[in-house]
Structures are given as C-alpha cells and as structure tokens.
Design an enzyme around this catalytic site. Sequence first.
Site, PDB file in Angstrom:
ATOM      1  N   ARG A 240       0.842  -1.193   0.000  1.00  0.00           N
ATOM      2  CA  ARG A 240       0.000   0.000   0.000  1.00  0.00           C
ATOM      3  C   ARG A 240       0.880   1.246   0.000  1.00  0.00           C
ATOM      4  O   ARG A 240       1.931   1.269   0.641  1.00  0.00           O
ATOM      5  CB  ARG A 240      -0.916   0.033   1.229  1.00  0.00           C
ATOM      6  CG  ARG A 240      -2.162  -0.833   1.131  1.00  0.00           C
ATOM      7  CD  ARG A 240      -3.110  -0.331   0.057  1.00  0.00           C
ATOM      8  NE  ARG A 240      -4.351  -1.075  -0.011  1.00  0.00           N
ATOM      9  CZ  ARG A 240      -4.545  -2.178  -0.726  1.00  0.00           C
ATOM     10  NH1 ARG A 240      -3.538  -2.681  -1.437  1.00  0.00           N
ATOM     11  NH2 ARG A 240      -5.731  -2.772  -0.744  1.00  0.00           N
ATOM     12  N   GLU A 269      -3.273   8.016  -5.459  1.00  0.00           N
ATOM     13  CA  GLU A 269      -3.456   7.164  -6.635  1.00  0.00           C
ATOM     14  C   GLU A 269      -4.578   7.706  -7.512  1.00  0.00           C
ATOM     15  O   GLU A 269      -5.700   7.866  -7.048  1.00  0.00           O
ATOM     16  CB  GLU A 269      -3.753   5.727  -6.193  1.00  0.00           C
ATOM     17  CG  GLU A 269      -2.570   5.083  -5.504  1.00  0.00           C
ATOM     18  CD  GLU A 269      -2.754   3.597  -5.229  1.00  0.00           C
ATOM     19  OE1 GLU A 269      -3.900   3.102  -5.283  1.00  0.00           O
ATOM     20  OE2 GLU A 269      -1.742   2.928  -4.960  1.00  0.00           O
ATOM     21  N   HIS A 288      -0.728   0.224  -9.566  1.00  0.00           N
ATOM     22  CA  HIS A 288      -1.444  -0.595  -8.585  1.00  0.00           C
ATOM     23  C   HIS A 288      -2.120  -1.779  -9.286  1.00  0.00           C
ATOM     24  O   HIS A 288      -3.317  -2.004  -9.168  1.00  0.00           O
ATOM     25  CB  HIS A 288      -2.486   0.236  -7.819  1.00  0.00           C
ATOM     26  CG  HIS A 288      -2.908  -0.398  -6.531  1.00  0.00           C
ATOM     27  ND1 HIS A 288      -3.373   0.326  -5.457  1.00  0.00           N
ATOM     28  CD2 HIS A 288      -2.932  -1.697  -6.128  1.00  0.00           C
ATOM     29  CE1 HIS A 288      -3.678  -0.481  -4.454  1.00  0.00           C
ATOM     30  NE2 HIS A 288      -3.420  -1.722  -4.850  1.00  0.00           N
TER      31      HIS A 288
END
Length: 329
Positions: A240, A269, A288
């Site tokens: 993360r 993000e 991601h």
Amino acid sequence: MKVYLGEVIHPDAVALLEKNAQVVRPKDHSRQAFLEALREIDGMVARKVHVGAEEMDRASRMKIIARHGVGLDSVDLSEATRRGILVTNTPGANRESVAELALSFMLALARKIPQAQKAMANMPKGDIGIFTALLKQYNLTGIDLEGKSLGIIGTGRIGSTVARKCIAAFDMKVQGYDPYVSAEVMKSFGVEKVERLENMLPKIDFLTVHCPLTEETRGMVGKKELASMKKGAYVVNTARGGIVNEKALLEALNSGPIAGAALDVWELEPPDPQDPLLHHPNLIGTPHYAGTTEESLHRVGMVAVEEVLRFLRGEPPLYPVNPEVLKKK
C-alpha cells in the site's frame, strides 16, 4: 436482493452475480451517480471505491460490503461495524500474482531491464560494436539475485510466498519483520525473524513490503530507515502507498544509499504525472496492478461475489473482517 457493482471485475464473477441478484450500477462515472445508486442496495462489491460514513448514509439498507481484494484502507471499518454492516475480503486470492510482481521487480531492478530497453531504443542500426559502449554509457552492469539478502516487512500470505520463491529460485537469505508472526512460523518457510526493523535494514540487499496500511505502518519506511540501508540496496513496495515515504525515497535515490526502487502503490493514486519520483531514472512505477492477472481477477472476483450472495441468503460468510457484527444479528 440488490447488489451494487460499479467497477470492473472478472466476467465470470459478474455473470454469477447477475444470475443470483439484481445488479445495481451507476448511470455514469460521476460521484452523484455513485451515491444515487446506493439508495436501495442490500450489499455491494467494492474494489477501489471508498466507502465511508457518507456512502453508508446513502445506503441505508446495506448489510454487507464485500471487498474485492484484501486491503481495508478504502472502507471505514469502524463505521461499518458501528452500523452493523458486515465487511468481508478475499485473503489469499491474489497472493501468487502479487508475489510474482514483487519478484519481477527485484529481477528488473537487479538487471536494470528498463534502462537496457532504453539503451536498445537508442542504438544505431547494425553497429554490433556499439553494444559494449552502451553497457558503459547506460551503466547496465547489474547484479545477480543468487545468494543475496532479502528483508520482508509483513510475512503473511504474500510475504511468505515471496520468501519461498526467492529461497527456492535464488537461494536468497531472508529475514522478516512482522510483530504478528512468530519466529517458529517464519522458520517454517525459511525466514529468520527480526524483532526490530532497524536491525534488519542495514544487512539486506533488497527490501520488499507486504503489510497492510495502518496507523502503525504508515511512514514505517522513512528517511531514517532508508538512510540506514546498505549502499546499493533496492526497495520494492506492492502493498500500500504510504508505508514507504515517497519524499524520503526520492531523496534516498538522489543522494542516499538506495540504488533503485519499484512501486506498484502510491500515497496518492494515481500520482501526479509531474511527480519527480515517478520520472526518476532508477524508479520502476506501475499503476497498482499487482493483482491484475487473469487468474487473480477470477479468484478474487468469484470469492467477493460468493461472499455477498452467501450472506444475503442467510449463510455464514467465509471471510468476515468484523465478525462481531454477526453476533449481533
């Protein structure tokens, strides 16, 4: 029963959901459409969307939030629990995919694959003698993974899988930092447990992060930690954003001991396209997508949908995150 689905999941999981429930989708990609779609739902499958108090206010009938994945930072778990909303996730379903990307990052960093591709794109046609010059010009001499030392933060399902692969394939010497996994358990998959992170960092060639983002882990790898690592070390984060401090990482790449880093996750993000870290020559950045493989998406999607359907049929879920909710029902 009505189940919200506003994000892309595997087609087989969509088909299973459509066969057994009324699927509610937003009219468009606006926030207002998202909130409107929540009004009469009984449950939802949530991949990356944030679900907090405002969203729960709109979804007054919602009984379950099924996370498409493992991380819980996109769901206000305490608020869901307070309201009696069950939260489930899909532990282990993306383990292989994330572990393989972490290992891919280590190989790409060690062998300078992005830099080699750039060199090839700038090579004059047909001049074989240029190869030697390119190796020097682009500093393409890498290192082997064989026998190197690896440090893992978080030795749960994914971290332990990374350890097993690195030991089996490259005979790497692996240490692990995880306050919630015993030395005996770590030993079972070939890892030496360290009690303090600062004791591990100066000894390792590679650091890979596989823990959840919590108040305890936020900023865990910062300026002090990066400065303590050996010269030429590499940092990988597929867990993360926020666990590795990005500002400190940029400084360590520019003037500290870190030779290269690979991030699949970001504090924001997507990150700012102008972020200097994103454009650093020794940084590999991806969007991601560690769990985005055909196999992983199928496993995760099916488990998430099955959890919603199971619970709404009155059956006990397999992967409750806040099981105390079940005791109140």
